[in-house]
Design a protein around this motif. Structure first.
Motif, PDB file in Angstrom:
ATOM      1  N   LEU A  38       0.848  -1.184   0.000  1.00  0.00           N
ATOM      2  CA  LEU A  38       0.000   0.000   0.000  1.00  0.00           C
ATOM      3  C   LEU A  38       0.888   1.240   0.000  1.00  0.00           C
ATOM      4  O   LEU A  38       1.845   1.320   0.768  1.00  0.00           O
ATOM      5  CB  LEU A  38      -0.904   0.011   1.230  1.00  0.00           C
ATOM      6  CG  LEU A  38      -1.846  -1.172   1.386  1.00  0.00           C
ATOM      7  CD1 LEU A  38      -2.730  -0.981   2.618  1.00  0.00           C
ATOM      8  CD2 LEU A  38      -2.717  -1.351   0.148  1.00  0.00           C
ATOM      9  N   CYS A  39       0.553   2.194  -0.850  1.00  0.00           N
ATOM     10  CA  CYS A  39       1.259   3.472  -0.890  1.00  0.00           C
ATOM     11  C   CYS A  39       1.181   4.101   0.501  1.00  0.00           C
ATOM     12  O   CYS A  39       0.130   4.098   1.125  1.00  0.00           O
ATOM     13  CB  CYS A  39       0.612   4.393  -1.925  1.00  0.00           C
ATOM     14  SG  CYS A  39       1.147   6.109  -1.799  1.00  0.00           S
ATOM     15  N   LYS A  40       2.281   4.631   0.991  1.00  0.00           N
ATOM     16  CA  LYS A  40       2.274   5.126   2.365  1.00  0.00           C
ATOM     17  C   LYS A  40       1.468   6.417   2.512  1.00  0.00           C
ATOM     18  O   LYS A  40       1.135   6.818   3.620  1.00  0.00           O
ATOM     19  CB  LYS A  40       3.695   5.282   2.904  1.00  0.00           C
ATOM     20  CG  LYS A  40       4.533   6.389   2.298  1.00  0.00           C
ATOM     21  CD  LYS A  40       5.876   6.423   3.028  1.00  0.00           C
ATOM     22  CE  LYS A  40       6.936   7.255   2.392  1.00  0.00           C
ATOM     23  NZ  LYS A  40       6.792   8.674   2.303  1.00  0.00           N
ATOM     24  N   GLU A  41       1.138   7.054   1.379  1.00  0.00           N
ATOM     25  CA  GLU A  41       0.348   8.276   1.473  1.00  0.00           C
ATOM     26  C   GLU A  41      -1.132   8.038   1.206  1.00  0.00           C
ATOM     27  O   GLU A  41      -1.989   8.408   1.997  1.00  0.00           O
ATOM     28  CB  GLU A  41       0.870   9.310   0.473  1.00  0.00           C
ATOM     29  CG  GLU A  41       2.338   9.546   0.653  1.00  0.00           C
ATOM     30  CD  GLU A  41       2.740  10.994   0.517  1.00  0.00           C
ATOM     31  OE1 GLU A  41       1.908  11.817   0.109  1.00  0.00           O
ATOM     32  OE2 GLU A  41       3.902  11.275   0.828  1.00  0.00           O
ATOM     33  N   CYS A  42      -1.429   7.403   0.053  1.00  0.00           N
ATOM     34  CA  CYS A  42      -2.834   7.298  -0.341  1.00  0.00           C
ATOM     35  C   CYS A  42      -3.407   5.894  -0.144  1.00  0.00           C
ATOM     36  O   CYS A  42      -4.601   5.691  -0.317  1.00  0.00           O
ATOM     37  CB  CYS A  42      -3.019   7.748  -1.787  1.00  0.00           C
ATOM     38  SG  CYS A  42      -2.403   6.569  -2.995  1.00  0.00           S
ATOM     39  N   PHE A  43      -2.560   4.934   0.195  1.00  0.00           N
ATOM     40  CA  PHE A  43      -2.973   3.547   0.473  1.00  0.00           C
ATOM     41  C   PHE A  43      -3.477   2.779  -0.745  1.00  0.00           C
ATOM     42  O   PHE A  43      -4.151   1.765  -0.597  1.00  0.00           O
ATOM     43  CB  PHE A  43      -3.998   3.493   1.622  1.00  0.00           C
ATOM     44  CG  PHE A  43      -3.433   4.029   2.897  1.00  0.00           C
ATOM     45  CD1 PHE A  43      -2.682   3.225   3.729  1.00  0.00           C
ATOM     46  CD2 PHE A  43      -3.590   5.370   3.234  1.00  0.00           C
ATOM     47  CE1 PHE A  43      -2.100   3.730   4.883  1.00  0.00           C
ATOM     48  CE2 PHE A  43      -3.011   5.889   4.394  1.00  0.00           C
ATOM     49  CZ  PHE A  43      -2.276   5.070   5.219  1.00  0.00           C
ATOM     50  N   CYS A  44      -3.147   3.267  -1.939  1.00  0.00           N
ATOM     51  CA  CYS A  44      -3.505   2.475  -3.120  1.00  0.00           C
ATOM     52  C   CYS A  44      -2.527   1.306  -3.223  1.00  0.00           C
ATOM     53  O   CYS A  44      -1.469   1.309  -2.601  1.00  0.00           O
ATOM     54  CB  CYS A  44      -3.439   3.331  -4.388  1.00  0.00           C
ATOM     55  SG  CYS A  44      -1.763   3.667  -4.963  1.00  0.00           S
ATOM     56  N   LEU A  45      -2.911   0.296  -3.988  1.00  0.00           N
ATOM     57  CA  LEU A  45      -2.015  -0.837  -4.222  1.00  0.00           C
ATOM     58  C   LEU A  45      -0.959  -0.413  -5.218  1.00  0.00           C
ATOM     59  O   LEU A  45      -1.272   0.104  -6.284  1.00  0.00           O
ATOM     60  CB  LEU A  45      -2.801  -2.019  -4.782  1.00  0.00           C
ATOM     61  CG  LEU A  45      -3.740  -2.730  -3.812  1.00  0.00           C
ATOM     62  CD1 LEU A  45      -4.651  -3.677  -4.579  1.00  0.00           C
ATOM     63  CD2 LEU A  45      -2.954  -3.477  -2.758  1.00  0.00           C
TER      64      LEU A  45
ATOM     65  N   THR B 168       5.936   4.864  -2.360  1.00  0.00           N
ATOM     66  CA  THR B 168       4.998   5.937  -2.680  1.00  0.00           C
ATOM     67  C   THR B 168       4.548   5.722  -4.120  1.00  0.00           C
ATOM     68  O   THR B 168       5.390   5.538  -5.001  1.00  0.00           O
ATOM     69  CB  THR B 168       5.692   7.309  -2.547  1.00  0.00           C
ATOM     70  OG1 THR B 168       6.312   7.378  -1.273  1.00  0.00           O
ATOM     71  CG2 THR B 168       4.706   8.442  -2.686  1.00  0.00           C
ATOM     72  N   CYS B 169       3.245   5.730  -4.366  1.00  0.00           N
ATOM     73  CA  CYS B 169       2.745   5.431  -5.705  1.00  0.00           C
ATOM     74  C   CYS B 169       3.110   6.548  -6.684  1.00  0.00           C
ATOM     75  O   CYS B 169       3.449   7.655  -6.263  1.00  0.00           O
ATOM     76  CB  CYS B 169       1.234   5.212  -5.665  1.00  0.00           C
ATOM     77  SG  CYS B 169       0.287   6.754  -5.578  1.00  0.00           S
ATOM     78  N   PRO B 170       3.052   6.291  -7.991  1.00  0.00           N
ATOM     79  CA  PRO B 170       3.457   7.306  -8.976  1.00  0.00           C
ATOM     80  C   PRO B 170       2.646   8.607  -8.874  1.00  0.00           C
ATOM     81  O   PRO B 170       3.181   9.681  -9.133  1.00  0.00           O
ATOM     82  CB  PRO B 170       3.197   6.626 -10.320  1.00  0.00           C
ATOM     83  CG  PRO B 170       3.115   5.179 -10.036  1.00  0.00           C
ATOM     84  CD  PRO B 170       2.690   5.020  -8.627  1.00  0.00           C
ATOM     85  N   VAL B 171       1.386   8.509  -8.468  1.00  0.00           N
ATOM     86  CA  VAL B 171       0.565   9.726  -8.363  1.00  0.00           C
ATOM     87  C   VAL B 171       1.059  10.581  -7.189  1.00  0.00           C
ATOM     88  O   VAL B 171       1.304  11.784  -7.329  1.00  0.00           O
ATOM     89  CB  VAL B 171      -0.937   9.384  -8.190  1.00  0.00           C
ATOM     90  CG1 VAL B 171      -1.760  10.640  -7.932  1.00  0.00           C
ATOM     91  CG2 VAL B 171      -1.455   8.655  -9.419  1.00  0.00           C
ATOM     92  N   CYS B 172       1.224   9.949  -6.032  1.00  0.00           N
ATOM     93  CA  CYS B 172       1.676  10.691  -4.848  1.00  0.00           C
ATOM     94  C   CYS B 172       3.094  11.223  -5.028  1.00  0.00           C
ATOM     95  O   CYS B 172       3.460  12.258  -4.478  1.00  0.00           O
ATOM     96  CB  CYS B 172       1.611   9.818  -3.602  1.00  0.00           C
ATOM     97  SG  CYS B 172      -0.069   9.472  -3.082  1.00  0.00           S
ATOM     98  N   ALA B 173       3.892  10.485  -5.806  1.00  0.00           N
ATOM     99  CA  ALA B 173       5.294  10.883  -5.991  1.00  0.00           C
ATOM    100  C   ALA B 173       5.435  12.017  -7.008  1.00  0.00           C
ATOM    101  O   ALA B 173       6.499  12.615  -7.122  1.00  0.00           O
ATOM    102  CB  ALA B 173       6.111   9.682  -6.440  1.00  0.00           C
TER     103      ALA B 173
HETATM  104 ZN    ZN Z   1      -0.210   7.143  -3.344  1.00  0.00          ZN
END
Ligand code: ZN
Length: 201
Positions: free
Chosen positions: A57-64, A69-74
């Motif tokens: 899970l992304c540490k910010e938004c919790f997406c898989l 950190t997922c590409p969107v949050c990054a």
């Molecule tokens: Zn994220």
């Protein structure tokens, strides 16, 4: 006499545990798999193992995602002060496909459902509130499904956010009732987003 080997039985049972797979299709799939060329069958097994081992899970938004950190949050070009709250990662993927949403997301991993015993503490709501308290957020867009559970969750979040003083909006209900976001076409998704209205005032 029970003619199936315990291996086929086990595979059938595992497959029958998947959503939307009934006992009959589980058996059909199990036979299909054991009849596959060995390399193909092993590749399927390996893909499951790899996906499982490398998904977190992304540490910010919790997406898989497969990163911390997922590409969107990054992405620093995204508007990190607008958070769209969705039920599942696949809902986020549906909005990402439109390519028109510039904010970030928060994935709840479910929706409140008194009927099935899913309470607010069972989804990533505490994490949402933490995120809102630690960051400068302009708007929270609630994009949960238009099912009873989705609406209940939207209402619950808007009540939580009211004292916090963050603008809270709900996507327009152009989305068919009970329709999962992932199945809705991009135009409808964008219309729902653009037509969002303030709630909880
Ligand atoms: Zn994220």
């Amino acid at each position: 006499m029970d003619i199936y080997s315990r291996h086929i039985k086990r595979l059938t049972q595992e497959l029958a545990g998947l959503p939307g797979v009934g006992a009959k299709s589980a058996q059909r799939l199990a036979f299909y798999i054991v009849n596959m060329p060995e390399a193909k069958a092993f590749s399927l097994a390996e893909a499951i193992k790899e996906a499982k081992e490398n998904t977190r899970l992304c540490k910010e938004c919790f997406c898989l995602t497969d990163q911390e950190t997922c590409p969107v949050c990054a992405d620093s070009k995204r508007d990190h002060s607008t958070i769209m709250v969705v039920e599942e990662t696949r809902d986020m993927a549906a909005y990402e496909k439109t390519g028109k949403y510039e904010g970030v997301y928060h994935v709840l991993h479910g929706a409140i459902s008194p009927m099935t015993g899913v309470g607010p503490e069972d989804i990533k709501l505490k994490e949402l509130m933490e995120r809102l308290s630690q960051n400068d957020i302009k708007e929270v867009i609630i994009a949960t499904n238009s099912s009873l559970e989705g609406e209940t969750t939207a209402m619950y979040i808007s009540r939580l956010l009211k004292p916090v003083g963050i603008v809270t909006t709900r996507i327009a209900s152009g989305v068919p009732v009970g329709g999962d976001l992932e199945y809705i076409d991009e135009v409808t998704l964008l219309r729902a987003l653009e037509g969002r209205t303030r709630i909880g005032e």
